[in-house]
Design a protein around this motif. Structure first.
Motif, PDB file in Angstrom:
ATOM      1  N   UNK A 158      17.032  -5.673  -3.580  1.00 49.13           N
ATOM      2  CA  UNK A 158      17.368  -4.520  -4.413  1.00 49.13           C
ATOM      3  C   UNK A 158      16.124  -3.671  -4.612  1.00 49.13           C
ATOM      4  N   UNK A 159      16.298  -2.516  -5.243  1.00 51.46           N
ATOM      5  CA  UNK A 159      15.174  -1.633  -5.526  1.00 51.46           C
ATOM      6  C   UNK A 159      14.166  -2.322  -6.449  1.00 51.46           C
ATOM      7  N   UNK A 160      14.631  -3.221  -7.301  1.00 50.67           N
ATOM      8  CA  UNK A 160      13.732  -3.927  -8.217  1.00 50.67           C
ATOM      9  C   UNK A 160      12.681  -4.728  -7.451  1.00 50.67           C
ATOM     10  N   UNK A 161      13.073  -5.272  -6.320  1.00 52.38           N
ATOM     11  CA  UNK A 161      12.164  -6.113  -5.530  1.00 52.38           C
ATOM     12  C   UNK A 161      11.091  -5.301  -4.827  1.00 52.38           C
ATOM     13  N   UNK A 162      11.226  -3.983  -4.825  1.00 48.55           N
ATOM     14  CA  UNK A 162      10.246  -3.130  -4.147  1.00 48.55           C
ATOM     15  C   UNK A 162       9.253  -2.501  -5.120  1.00 48.55           C
ATOM     16  N   UNK A 163       9.318  -2.911  -6.384  1.00 49.43           N
ATOM     17  CA  UNK A 163       8.397  -2.355  -7.371  1.00 49.43           C
ATOM     18  C   UNK A 163       6.957  -2.585  -6.946  1.00 49.43           C
ATOM     19  N   UNK A 164       6.154  -1.517  -7.000  1.00 54.99           N
ATOM     20  CA  UNK A 164       4.752  -1.583  -6.611  1.00 54.99           C
ATOM     21  C   UNK A 164       4.529  -1.447  -5.114  1.00 54.99           C
ATOM     22  N   UNK A 165       5.604  -1.333  -4.347  1.00 60.80           N
ATOM     23  CA  UNK A 165       5.473  -1.288  -2.882  1.00 60.80           C
ATOM     24  C   UNK A 165       5.632   0.132  -2.345  1.00 60.80           C
ATOM     25  N   UNK A 166       5.512   0.264  -1.024  1.00 60.29           N
ATOM     26  CA  UNK A 166       5.497   1.567  -0.346  1.00 60.29           C
ATOM     27  C   UNK A 166       6.917   1.963   0.054  1.00 60.29           C
ATOM     28  N   UNK A 167       7.350   3.150  -0.409  1.00 66.11           N
ATOM     29  CA  UNK A 167       8.681   3.654  -0.078  1.00 66.11           C
ATOM     30  C   UNK A 167       8.561   5.074   0.477  1.00 66.11           C
ATOM     31  N   UNK A 168       9.218   5.303   1.595  1.00 63.25           N
ATOM     32  CA  UNK A 168       9.242   6.645   2.196  1.00 63.25           C
ATOM     33  C   UNK A 168      10.437   7.418   1.656  1.00 63.25           C
ATOM     34  N   UNK A 177       7.826   5.120  10.488  1.00 64.82           N
ATOM     35  CA  UNK A 177       6.967   4.303   9.636  1.00 64.82           C
ATOM     36  C   UNK A 177       7.604   2.942   9.357  1.00 64.82           C
ATOM     37  N   UNK A 178       8.913   2.936   9.145  1.00 62.60           N
ATOM     38  CA  UNK A 178       9.615   1.666   8.911  1.00 62.60           C
ATOM     39  C   UNK A 178       9.547   0.793  10.157  1.00 62.60           C
ATOM     40  N   UNK A 179       9.801   1.397  11.312  1.00 65.49           N
ATOM     41  CA  UNK A 179       9.773   0.650  12.576  1.00 65.49           C
ATOM     42  C   UNK A 179       8.405   0.047  12.839  1.00 65.49           C
ATOM     43  N   UNK A 180       7.359   0.767  12.422  1.00 69.89           N
ATOM     44  CA  UNK A 180       5.988   0.304  12.667  1.00 69.89           C
ATOM     45  C   UNK A 180       5.488  -0.640  11.587  1.00 69.89           C
ATOM     46  N   UNK A 181       6.290  -0.867  10.561  1.00 71.95           N
ATOM     47  CA  UNK A 181       5.887  -1.784   9.503  1.00 71.95           C
ATOM     48  C   UNK A 181       4.883  -1.205   8.532  1.00 71.95           C
ATOM     49  N   UNK A 182       4.804   0.118   8.446  1.00 70.71           N
ATOM     50  CA  UNK A 182       3.809   0.742   7.561  1.00 70.71           C
ATOM     51  C   UNK A 182       4.346   0.996   6.157  1.00 70.71           C
ATOM     52  N   UNK A 183       5.652   0.801   5.960  1.00 70.36           N
ATOM     53  CA  UNK A 183       6.246   0.962   4.632  1.00 70.36           C
ATOM     54  C   UNK A 183       7.159  -0.225   4.343  1.00 70.36           C
ATOM     55  N   UNK A 188       4.763   3.235  -4.648  1.00 73.48           N
ATOM     56  CA  UNK A 188       3.861   4.085  -3.868  1.00 73.48           C
ATOM     57  C   UNK A 188       4.752   4.930  -2.960  1.00 73.48           C
ATOM     58  N   UNK A 189       5.022   6.170  -3.379  1.00 75.76           N
ATOM     59  CA  UNK A 189       5.957   7.035  -2.663  1.00 75.76           C
ATOM     60  C   UNK A 189       5.224   7.821  -1.570  1.00 75.76           C
ATOM     61  N   UNK A 190       5.732   7.734  -0.354  1.00 73.68           N
ATOM     62  CA  UNK A 190       5.201   8.504   0.772  1.00 73.68           C
ATOM     63  C   UNK A 190       6.197   9.606   1.108  1.00 73.68           C
ATOM     64  N   UNK A 191       5.741  10.843   1.045  1.00 73.76           N
ATOM     65  CA  UNK A 191       6.596  12.000   1.304  1.00 73.76           C
ATOM     66  C   UNK A 191       6.739  12.199   2.818  1.00 73.76           C
ATOM     67  N   UNK A 192       7.791  11.609   3.380  1.00 77.68           N
ATOM     68  CA  UNK A 192       8.003  11.658   4.827  1.00 77.68           C
ATOM     69  C   UNK A 192       9.415  12.137   5.122  1.00 77.68           C
ATOM     70  N   UNK A 193       9.555  12.991   6.137  1.00 79.14           N
ATOM     71  CA  UNK A 193      10.893  13.405   6.533  1.00 79.14           C
ATOM     72  C   UNK A 193      11.608  12.225   7.201  1.00 79.14           C
ATOM     73  N   UNK A 194      12.917  12.299   7.421  1.00 77.24           N
ATOM     74  CA  UNK A 194      13.650  11.150   7.961  1.00 77.24           C
ATOM     75  C   UNK A 194      13.100  10.620   9.282  1.00 77.24           C
TER      76      UNK A 194
END
Length: 351
Positions: free
Chosen positions: A142-152, A190-196, A178-184
């Motif tokens: 869930x979103x709770x489990x991503x607290x403090x982590x990187x989200x695009x 970034x998700x595929x590369x494991x950076x978020x 940690x919000x990263x402002x990235x287009x889709x």
């Protein structure tokens, strides 16, 4: 002297009236409507431009073009690239280069807060779903489990409002991540590369699952209707006020397209048309799975839509995306949909 002066002034007065009338006619002729410009999302696939959704049907059906031509008006479609729809449409409205546009909620709120007035004149169905995606090996559920982590997340786009609602429902805030402002496209890479650690996006989430580079752990299908990402038909306020007949024609053409698309017997053909954007039919079908097909084409400006825009305005003020309040009643204009449904005998089509 006064009497002769009066007689001498009559021809001058008459000439002035004639010149004034002529000038008025010339001014009216100069201002006569010549072109109706409608902006819409467009996709480029195999060097072919394809319009999105109902606008594809409106473009292929000659009805609107013919109706406008009878009035000496030309129909002009203005394609907007999917990567920059909001910015492009707002700039076109601000510079009076378009009269109507099909685009999203948050950019339209930002535009109206800036002082450029538009009217939401027809709804875009129940909206599009949004998804929270994580890497395939993530333990997050869930979103709770991503607290403090990187989200695009692509900031300023319509689905930012949906993300904000998800956070609020869990007593979370943007600062908790940690919000990263990235287009889709960049977010998917970034998700595929494991950076978020998480990616908030649209139905392209299914493509990530199909490629086994991501998995969906939440979608707006699990949330209230007003959490969905919305896109509607907007018109420039000045244009709508000055050209109500033409505005009605545009709305009527839109309603005709929605009627055709909403019929179950046309679902397969409509999905096939949408797939010309490059999105596989399997993804498009999963996007609408479990939801009434007809609801995706509901044009009514109803309580759900009103609440969605009230929430969007409140969020935009809180997030400092806008500095000036926007009155939702000033934004919504249901007259044309209501009249169009009557004229086309579609009053009972959507409830």
């Amino acid at each position: 002297m006064k009497l002769s002066g009066l007689f001498l002034s009559r021809p001058v007065l008459a000439a002035s009236l004639i010149l004034g009338l002529f000038a008025g006619q010339t001014s009216f002729a100069a201002q006569a409507l010549k072109t109706v410009r409608i902006a819409t999302v467009a996709f480029s696939n195999a060097d072919k431009i394809t319009f999105n959704g109902p606008t594809y049907l409106m473009d292929k059906d000659p009805w609107l073009k013919e109706q406008l031509a009878q009035r000496g008006v030309e129909l002009q479609w203005v394609p907007a690239a999917v990567a920059s729809v909001g910015t492009f449409v707002n700039e076109e409205f601000a510079n009076k280069r378009i009269d109507f546009a099909f685009y999203g909620d948050l950019p339209s709120i930002i535009l109206n807060a800036s002082g450029v007035s538009t009217k939401l004149i027809a709804a875009g169905g129940i909206g599009n779903n949004v998804y929270l995606v994580v890497p395939p090996d993530s333990t997050a559920k869930s979103i709770d489990d991503l607290k403090g982590k990187r989200i695009a997340l692509h900031r300023g786009r319509p689905w930012e409002l949906s993300f904000a609602k998800l956070l609020s429902s869990r007593q979370l805030a943007f600062d908790d991540f940690r919000i990263f402002n990235l287009n889709p496209q960049a977010g998917a890479a970034a998700l595929s590369a494991g950076r978020i650690d998480g990616f908030f996006t649209l139905s392209d989430a299914y493509l990530l699952e199909d490629k086994k580079v991501g998995k969906i752990i939440w979608s707006s299908k699990q949330a209230p209707l007003d959490w969905k990402m919305r896109a509607e038909l907007f018109g420039a306020s000045d244009f709508v006020a000055q050209n109500p007949e033409v505005t009605q024609l545009v709305v009527d053409a839109y309603l005709k397209a929605l009627k055709w698309a909403s019929q179950e017997q046309h679902k397969a053909e409509y999905i096939e048309l949408l797939s010309q954007s490059g999105q596989p039919q399997s993804v498009l079908l999963r996007e609408v799975e479990g939801e009434p097909w007809k609801d995706h084409f509901n044009p009514l400006i109803n309580d759900t839509l009103r609440q969605h825009y009230k929430d969007g305005i409140a969020y935009s003020l809180e997030a400092k995306l806008i500095r000036k309040d926007v009155k939702v009643d000033d934004l919504l204009d249901s007259r044309f949909v209501e009249q169009g449904l009557k004229d086309l005998n579609l009053v009972d089509e959507w409830r």
